[in-house]
Write a protein that holds these residues in place. Structure first.
Motif, short mmCIF file in Angstrom:
data_model
loop_
_atom_site.label_atom_id
_atom_site.label_comp_id
_atom_site.label_asym_id
_atom_site.label_seq_id
_atom_site.Cartn_x
_atom_site.Cartn_y
_atom_site.Cartn_z
N LYS A 46 21.72 80.36 -26.65
CA LYS A 46 23.13 80.04 -26.45
C LYS A 46 23.31 78.58 -26.06
N LYS A 47 22.49 78.08 -25.15
CA LYS A 47 22.59 76.68 -24.74
C LYS A 47 22.24 75.74 -25.88
N GLN A 48 21.24 76.12 -26.68
CA GLN A 48 20.85 75.26 -27.79
C GLN A 48 21.91 75.24 -28.89
N GLN A 49 22.57 76.36 -29.12
CA GLN A 49 23.66 76.38 -30.08
C GLN A 49 24.82 75.51 -29.61
N ALA A 50 25.09 75.52 -28.32
CA ALA A 50 26.14 74.65 -27.78
C ALA A 50 25.76 73.18 -27.95
N LEU A 51 24.48 72.86 -27.74
CA LEU A 51 24.03 71.49 -27.93
C LEU A 51 24.11 71.09 -29.40
N ALA A 52 23.78 72.02 -30.30
CA ALA A 52 23.81 71.71 -31.73
C ALA A 52 25.22 71.35 -32.20
N LYS A 53 26.24 71.92 -31.55
CA LYS A 53 27.62 71.62 -31.94
C LYS A 53 28.00 70.17 -31.64
N THR A 54 27.25 69.51 -30.76
CA THR A 54 27.55 68.11 -30.42
C THR A 54 26.80 67.13 -31.31
N LEU A 55 25.95 67.64 -32.21
CA LEU A 55 25.10 66.79 -33.04
C LEU A 55 25.66 66.68 -34.45
N LYS A 56 25.14 65.71 -35.19
CA LYS A 56 25.47 65.60 -36.60
C LYS A 56 24.66 66.62 -37.39
N ALA A 57 25.19 67.03 -38.54
CA ALA A 57 24.56 68.10 -39.31
C ALA A 57 23.14 67.74 -39.73
N HIS A 58 22.90 66.47 -40.11
CA HIS A 58 21.56 66.10 -40.59
C HIS A 58 20.54 65.98 -39.46
N GLU A 59 21.01 66.02 -38.20
CA GLU A 59 20.08 65.92 -37.07
C GLU A 59 19.53 67.28 -36.65
N ILE A 60 20.20 68.34 -37.04
CA ILE A 60 19.86 69.68 -36.55
C ILE A 60 18.72 70.27 -37.39
N GLU A 61 17.69 70.71 -36.70
CA GLU A 61 16.56 71.38 -37.35
C GLU A 61 16.14 72.56 -36.48
N TRP A 62 16.20 73.76 -37.03
CA TRP A 62 15.82 74.97 -36.29
C TRP A 62 14.39 75.34 -36.63
N LEU A 63 13.58 75.52 -35.59
CA LEU A 63 12.17 75.89 -35.76
C LEU A 63 11.99 77.36 -35.40
N GLU A 64 11.15 78.04 -36.17
CA GLU A 64 10.81 79.44 -35.88
C GLU A 64 9.51 79.46 -35.07
N VAL A 65 9.62 79.73 -33.79
CA VAL A 65 8.48 79.67 -32.87
C VAL A 65 8.01 81.09 -32.56
N SER A 66 6.71 81.30 -32.63
CA SER A 66 6.11 82.59 -32.27
C SER A 66 5.19 82.38 -31.08
N TYR A 67 5.26 83.29 -30.12
CA TYR A 67 4.41 83.21 -28.94
C TYR A 67 3.18 84.09 -29.12
N PRO A 68 2.09 83.73 -28.46
CA PRO A 68 0.86 84.55 -28.55
C PRO A 68 1.12 85.99 -28.12
N GLU A 69 0.48 86.92 -28.83
CA GLU A 69 0.59 88.34 -28.55
C GLU A 69 2.03 88.85 -28.67
N SER A 70 2.82 88.19 -29.51
CA SER A 70 4.19 88.61 -29.75
C SER A 70 4.44 88.60 -31.25
N SER A 71 4.96 89.69 -31.78
CA SER A 71 5.19 89.80 -33.21
C SER A 71 6.52 89.18 -33.64
N GLU A 72 7.38 88.86 -32.69
CA GLU A 72 8.69 88.31 -33.00
C GLU A 72 8.67 86.79 -32.97
#
Length: 365
Positions: A46-72
């Motif tokens: 939620k906080k990161q989405q709020a921050l993304a609204k203050t940025l330019k479209a070409h600056e925003i990059e969403w990364l898919e992060v996986s943690y050890p021992e987690s399937s999500e």
């Protein structure tokens, strides 16, 4: 004859375009609603989405992060800024301090916006919250035992209630009491039926209950996963010169990354910049555990010379680096402040050090 047909065709096209636009808009609205609902379940997102609204479209990059021992996987925001000149120098990964964000106005934002003027691509990655995994401190003392002191008044109340329950019902009650009893019976049956219906409709997602709470994963482990994903995103763009710039507590995260990837850090274009680093004694006592025996990656430290405690700790780090055999290590003492003049000076000094150091080890891109 042709004109009515042409007009009809135009009307049909307009209707189809309108229907398609409404369908696309409804789909985007539904997708946005799903993202908002997901964000309410994840305060970090939620906080990161709020921050993304203050940025330019070409600056925003969403990364898919996986943690050890987690399937999500978890979405995390990264802020990209391309080089502003044709002669690209490489990529800089900016790592903010704990409980800050990827566009922090001190240190992080000035560097990510000014270094591209010298040909550097910058990527500022969001780190996970550190405080969410910590339990709040207890203000009241915990009970040593569970015991109820039975006073005379409490004993009398309990005895009185027991006697009322044991008293036989009065059979001389009139018709109104009989009706009341029937209503009570009907009410009890209705409540029983509602209870049975509620029990039958309960749906427990056992798989969801068994999912690992990411907040129980140590902060260092989660943060390292974010950094690794950011490095992966940079290397996928073909950059060979990669520089990690870490602020304060994140200096330890960089050491953890080096320890986990010692065998991979063989390219001469890799460098580290630590700004006001805060490194615990556990690291300094034996830096070779994190850096290896012969660490050849250049390291620059920016130390606040107005902070006497920081200057003393900088001496201890210098000795630890020498003991670990670090080949290229320099400490830069500046008067750190939240001013435009300082941030311009910091960007200029970091750029000059990178130009000098990396040019001695590799040909820039």
């Amino acid at each position: 004859m042709q004109k009515p047909i042409l007009a009809l065709a135009i009307v049909v096209v307009i209707i189809l375009n309108t229907a398609f636009a409404e369908t696309a808009q409804a789909s985007e609205s539904s997708q946005g609603s799903n993202q908002e609902r997901a964000a309410y379940l994840d305060p970090e997102l939620k906080k990161q989405q709020a921050l993304a609204k203050t940025l330019k479209a070409h600056e925003i990059e969403w990364l898919e992060v996986s943690y050890p021992e987690s399937s999500e996987s978890h979405k995390t925001l990264a802020i990209a800024h391309p080089s502003l000149i044709a002669e690209e120098q490489g990529a800089i990964l900016l790592i903010h301090d704990k409980e800050q964000h990827a566009d922090w106005p001190q240190i992080i934002r000035p560097l990510r916006q000014t270094l591209p003027e010298s040909g550097w691509y910058t990527l500022s990655v969001s780190l996970p919250d550190d405080t969410r995994g910590k339990l709040p401190s207890r203000e009241l003392a915990a009970k040593d035992f569970d015991q109820l002191t039975l006073s005379e008044s409490l004993r009398a109340s309990l005895d009185s209630g027991q006697r009322n329950r044991n008293e036989p019902a009065d059979n001389s009650s009139g018709p109104s009491e009989s009706i009341t009893n029937e209503q009570a019976t009907d009410s009890t049956e209705d409540q029983t039926q509602e209870t049975n219906d509620a029990e039958e409709s309960v749906d427990i997602d056992l798989a969801a209950a068994q999912k690992q709470d990411k907040n129980k994963i140590p902060y260092d482990v989660r943060a390292l996963s974010h950094i690794e994903k950011a490095v992966e995103a940079i290397t996928s763009k073909g950059y060979q010169n990669i520089v990690m710039v870490a602020h304060r507590h994140s200096a330890e995260l960089v050491l953890n990354y080096v320890k986990a990837h010692q065998n991979e850090l063989t390219t001469p274009g890799f460098a580290i910049v630590l700004i006001e680093p805060l490194v615990g004694d556990a690291y300094l006592l034996n830096l070779t555990e994190w850096l290896g025996d012969t660490f050849s990656v250049p390291i620059l430290e920016v130390v606040s010379r107005s902070n006497l405690d920081a200057v003393e700790k900088a001496k201890a780090r210098d000795l630890a680096m020498r003991k670990a055999g670090v080949k290229v290590f320099r400490q830069l003492f500046l008067t750190v402040s939240n001013t435009e003049i300082f941030h311009e000076s910091l960007s200029r000094r970091v750029k000059l050090w990178l130009d000098t150091t990396l040019s001695e080890n590799t040909n820039l891109q």
